[in-house]
Design a protein around this motif. Structure first.
Motif, PDB file in Angstrom:
ATOM      1  N   GLY A   1     -54.265  36.280  16.985  1.00 54.67           N
ATOM      2  CA  GLY A   1     -53.708  35.052  16.415  1.00 54.67           C
ATOM      3  C   GLY A   1     -52.457  35.316  15.607  1.00 54.67           C
ATOM      4  N   ALA A   2     -52.466  36.398  14.825  1.00 53.55           N
ATOM      5  CA  ALA A   2     -51.305  36.711  13.993  1.00 53.55           C
ATOM      6  C   ALA A   2     -50.104  37.126  14.836  1.00 53.55           C
ATOM      7  CB  ALA A   2     -51.662  37.822  13.001  1.00 53.55           C
ATOM      8  N   MET A   3     -50.323  37.909  15.887  1.00 52.67           N
ATOM      9  CA  MET A   3     -49.198  38.387  16.689  1.00 52.67           C
ATOM     10  C   MET A   3     -48.542  37.234  17.442  1.00 52.67           C
ATOM     11  SD  MET A   3     -50.841  40.210  20.076  1.00 52.67           S
ATOM     12  CE  MET A   3     -49.404  39.809  21.058  1.00 52.67           C
ATOM     13  N   LEU A   4     -49.334  36.301  17.962  1.00 52.73           N
ATOM     14  CA  LEU A   4     -48.757  35.164  18.676  1.00 52.73           C
ATOM     15  C   LEU A   4     -48.016  34.236  17.716  1.00 52.73           C
ATOM     16  CD1 LEU A   4     -51.584  34.312  21.233  1.00 52.73           C
ATOM     17  CD2 LEU A   4     -49.463  35.569  21.643  1.00 52.73           C
ATOM     18  N   ALA A   5     -48.556  34.065  16.507  1.00 52.95           N
ATOM     19  CA  ALA A   5     -47.854  33.259  15.509  1.00 52.95           C
ATOM     20  C   ALA A   5     -46.536  33.913  15.105  1.00 52.95           C
ATOM     21  CB  ALA A   5     -48.744  33.060  14.281  1.00 52.95           C
ATOM     22  N   ARG A   6     -46.528  35.230  15.026  1.00 61.28           N
ATOM     23  CA  ARG A   6     -45.291  35.945  14.687  1.00 61.28           C
ATOM     24  C   ARG A   6     -44.241  35.750  15.775  1.00 61.28           C
ATOM     25  NH1 ARG A   6     -41.707  37.261  10.993  1.00 61.28           N
ATOM     26  NH2 ARG A   6     -40.570  39.169  11.503  1.00 61.28           N
ATOM     27  N   GLY A   7     -44.659  35.806  17.038  1.00 65.69           N
ATOM     28  CA  GLY A   7     -43.730  35.557  18.127  1.00 65.69           C
ATOM     29  C   GLY A   7     -43.135  34.162  18.055  1.00 65.69           C
ATOM     30  N   ALA A   8     -43.965  33.176  17.690  1.00 68.63           N
ATOM     31  CA  ALA A   8     -43.468  31.808  17.554  1.00 68.63           C
ATOM     32  C   ALA A   8     -42.436  31.704  16.436  1.00 68.63           C
ATOM     33  CB  ALA A   8     -44.636  30.865  17.289  1.00 68.63           C
ATOM     34  N   ILE A   9     -42.682  32.371  15.320  1.00 67.64           N
ATOM     35  CA  ILE A   9     -41.728  32.337  14.205  1.00 67.64           C
ATOM     36  C   ILE A   9     -40.398  32.950  14.613  1.00 67.64           C
ATOM     37  CG2 ILE A   9     -41.256  33.343  11.938  1.00 67.64           C
ATOM     38  CD1 ILE A   9     -43.053  30.916  11.816  1.00 67.64           C
ATOM     39  N   LEU A  10     -40.436  34.047  15.356  1.00 61.67           N
ATOM     40  CA  LEU A  10     -39.192  34.670  15.813  1.00 61.67           C
ATOM     41  C   LEU A  10     -38.431  33.740  16.754  1.00 61.67           C
ATOM     42  CD1 LEU A  10     -40.446  38.332  16.411  1.00 61.67           C
ATOM     43  CD2 LEU A  10     -39.029  37.491  14.535  1.00 61.67           C
ATOM     44  N   GLU A  11     -39.139  33.020  17.605  1.00 58.70           N
ATOM     45  CA  GLU A  11     -38.474  32.045  18.469  1.00 58.70           C
ATOM     46  C   GLU A  11     -37.809  30.953  17.635  1.00 58.70           C
ATOM     47  OE1 GLU A  11     -37.952  32.104  21.602  1.00 58.70           O
ATOM     48  OE2 GLU A  11     -39.507  33.308  22.590  1.00 58.70           O
TER      49      GLU A  11
END
Length: 268
Positions: free
Chosen positions: A60-70
């Motif tokens: 969950g944290a890694m996918l949320a981090r990817g979204a923030i970078l986008e």
């Protein structure tokens, strides 16, 4: 709890407030379409991680981090999904959210157990039905109130407890648009699961980026454009009427104009 004023991306207007759920889904799709293979690989890694409880919270944290970078205007590579995260807070906030969501379930179980102890069949059935309905409603409400908490952590704005408080506050103040966004997001996941679960490789990136979009808009954060932008060169460079070949000042030709490009070689 207050948030800093909006910081739109330089040169672009801020996203409209309140959150448009359909705009959030469209934004998630456009971001996924510009970086599909990295997101598909990230979701595959997430699926491999969910075999354990810690793996679930890491995913969950890694996918949320990817979204923030986008949202920051970057096309993250796979290793960047794991970078820049306070893992203690990221794991802590998700475990706390899970414990909060389980409270209605435990209370419902205690009520049913008390009814069974009384030994009256009609009373037991009535209490069980009421407790089950109340528990489902409470669980859904608590999931909704806490679903933005992980974004506060991976965005570096709060710790585990502060992220839960912030998520509850912003969702409470923006119930209408965020509730519609949550419903549309779950609809995206449901549609993705219909295609033998292969569609989840597309649905989960859209879900995460759309949720991150909603988080950034309601907290006044920066949101990068979801489509490539055409940047025109500044006036005063290149051949008349002033646009065209743009070079640094040290490479400009006479009178501030850049020299024309060399002609192509003659055809032999």
């Amino acid at each position: 709890m207050t948030f800093p004023p909006a910081q739109p991306m330089p040169g672009y207007p801020p996203e409209p407030f309140p959150v448009s759920p359909t705009r959030a889904i469209s934004y998630g799709w456009n971001k996924f379409a510009q970086n599909p293979w990295t997101w598909i690989l990230a979701v595959l890694v997430a699926f491999l991680l969910v075999c354990t409880l810690i793996g679930i919270v890491v995913a969950g944290a890694m996918l949320a981090r990817g979204a923030i970078l986008e949202l920051d205007g970057r096309k993250p590579r796979l290793r960047e999904f794991f970078g820049g995260i306070n893992w203690g807070s990221a794991i802590g906030v998700q475990l706390l959210a899970w414990l909060i969501v389980m409270i209605p379930v435990l209370l419902a179980g205690a009520l049913v157990g008390a009814a069974v102890a009384v030994g009256q069949g009609a009373l037991t059935i009535t209490v069980a039905i009421i407790a089950a309905v109340a528990a489902v409603v409470a669980v859904l409400a608590l999931q909704f109130l806490t679903f933005l908490a992980i974004f506060f952590v991976v965005d570096g704005r709060a710790g585990a407890v502060g992220s839960l408080r912030a998520s509850i506050e912003v969702t409470r103040r923006n119930v209408g648009p965020l509730l519609l966004l949550a419903i549309l997001n779950y609809a995206v996941i449901w549609v993705g699961s219909m295609a033998c679960y292969v569609g989840l490789f597309v649905a989960y990136p859209i879900y995460m980026v759309a949720a991150g979009y909603g988080y950034r808009v309601v907290t006044g954060g920066a949101v990068s454009p979801d489509r490539p932008q055409m940047v025109m060169p500044p006036p005063g460079f290149g051949p008349p009427p002033g646009y065209g070949w743009y070079q640094s000042p040290g490479q400009q030709g006479p009178a501030g104009f850049a020299p024309p490009p060399p002609p192509p070689p003659p055809v032999q």
